[in-house]
Design an enzyme around this catalytic site. Structure first.
Site, mmCIF file in Angstrom:
data_model
loop_
_atom_site.group_PDB
_atom_site.id
_atom_site.type_symbol
_atom_site.label_atom_id
_atom_site.label_comp_id
_atom_site.label_asym_id
_atom_site.label_seq_id
_atom_site.Cartn_x
_atom_site.Cartn_y
_atom_site.Cartn_z
ATOM 1 N N CYS A 126 24.579 -8.875 3.506
ATOM 2 C CA CYS A 126 24.034 -8.074 4.660
ATOM 3 C C CYS A 126 22.937 -7.103 3.955
ATOM 4 O O CYS A 126 23.483 -6.457 2.629
ATOM 5 C CB CYS A 126 25.169 -7.118 5.497
ATOM 6 S SG CYS A 126 26.317 -8.344 6.221
ATOM 7 N N SER A 168 33.139 -8.307 5.296
ATOM 8 C CA SER A 168 33.135 -9.731 5.562
ATOM 9 C C SER A 168 31.943 -10.259 5.080
ATOM 10 O O SER A 168 31.928 -11.508 4.894
ATOM 11 C CB SER A 168 33.540 -10.009 7.168
ATOM 12 O OG SER A 168 32.040 -9.264 7.663
ATOM 13 N N CYS A 169 30.908 -9.433 4.647
ATOM 14 C CA CYS A 169 29.756 -10.071 4.251
ATOM 15 C C CYS A 169 29.042 -9.492 2.949
ATOM 16 O O CYS A 169 28.538 -8.233 3.297
ATOM 17 C CB CYS A 169 28.578 -10.304 5.549
ATOM 18 S SG CYS A 169 26.952 -10.746 4.955
ATOM 19 N N GLY A 170 28.757 -10.067 2.074
ATOM 20 C CA GLY A 170 28.412 -9.292 0.875
ATOM 21 C C GLY A 170 26.781 -9.510 0.551
ATOM 22 O O GLY A 170 26.074 -8.993 -0.042
ATOM 23 N N THR A 216 26.563 -2.941 3.983
ATOM 24 C CA THR A 216 27.361 -4.241 3.651
ATOM 25 C C THR A 216 28.901 -4.444 3.923
ATOM 26 O O THR A 216 29.380 -3.352 3.535
ATOM 27 C CB THR A 216 27.176 -4.471 2.073
ATOM 28 O OG1 THR A 216 25.939 -4.629 1.668
ATOM 29 C CG2 THR A 216 27.787 -6.020 1.676
#
Length: 285
Positions: free
Chosen positions: A118, A114-116, A111
């Site tokens: 993923c 920038s992305c929770g 994860t």
């Protein structure tokens, strides 16, 4: 413990002017492996600090726990380099009677900051079911008070002041306008999880009557995290995504974007925002 900031040699270049060598301060980004009862659940890139809050908030966001009693203990383990603990592996023990995360919840991918989301195995897995119904929250927020939240958030961003490269999330009392807690992280979703994790440790879930203020755009993942913690109002200094707006309307959340100066754009749940000045003008007319 790990550092929150790090120094790096840089070159400052201004076109048509002299180039200068120097140093700059950067926000640290390191991996945190979150384990539950000794089993790896996820690895997320984060800024070290308030890691236990981050883990607790992450477990709320993923639907593993819904109260403070569900989070028992947490300890740093393994992750040693040259015999020194890196503080990048955190093992959480759940409270009595709390079911461990389902194997399908384990993140197969890293994860990123920038992305929770993923590593989620399917689109259906993204829409985690909340234990709380925020549509029934009768909270009302004074518009003038709401416009003060970005500046209060900014004033408390100590790491941002040093680095200029980190997100913040703050939880406000909707009735009084008081800032209850503020957390910073290179990942906006991590900052929100740290706020929610604070609430877990304070045994304050669900977070009825509160406003979550973020220093970034309002993405779907942030609206989902707010829902999982029972937060009825999400406000952001930037724009929401289309899915965030749709999701907020679907679950009965108030979503405010472009909260800057004395203006804002309301994308969902506008009945909770009360403009007393406008009401007074209407009464006079």
């Amino acid at each position: 413990m790990s550092r929150i900031t790090a120094r790096r040699k840089i070159t400052r270049l201004t076109v048509g002017s002299r180039t200068l060598a120097g140093e700059d301060l950067l926000a640290v980004e390191e991996p945190l492996e979150i384990r539950v009862n000794g089993r790896r659940l996820a690895v997320t890139m984060r800024t070290p600090g308030n890691d236990i809050d981050l883990a607790a908030g992450f477990l709320v966001s993923e639907g593993v726990i819904t109260t403070g009693d569900g989070f028992n203990t947490a300890r740093y383990c393994a992750g040693a380099v040259d015999g020194v603990n890196t503080y990048n592996v955190l093992d959480v023990t759940l409270g009595p009677g709390v079911a461990p995360p389902a194997p399908s919840l384990e993140r197969s991918l890293l994860t990123t900051s920038s992305c929770g989301l993923c590593g989620k195995e399917s689109i259906d897995a993204v829409r985690t079911k909340s234990a709380f119904v925020i549509a029934d929250d009768p909270v009302r927020v004074d518009a003038e008070s709401l416009t003060t939240f970005p500046e209060q958030l900014r004033a408390g961003q100590n790491v941002f002041e040093k680095t200029g490269g980190i997100h913040a999330a703050g939880l406000f009392d909707a009735a009084t306008g008081d800032l209850l807690v503020l957390r910073e992280d290179v990942g906006r979703h991590n900052a929100v999880d740290k706020v929610i994790g604070w609430a877990v440790k304070e045994n304050r879930l669900p977070l009825t009557g509160t406003v979550l203020m973020v220093s970034s755009r309002a993405s779907f993942e942030l609206t989902q995290k707010a829902l999982m913690a029972g937060i009825p109002v999400l406000a952001a200094v930037s724009a929401p995504s289309s899915l965030a707006a749709e999701f907020a309307a679907e679950v009965g959340m108030t979503l405010v974007g472009f909260l800057r100066g004395d203006s804002m754009v309301i994308y969902a749940g506008g009945d909770r925002i009360v403009d007393r000045a406008d009401a007074a003008s209407a009464a006079v007319a």
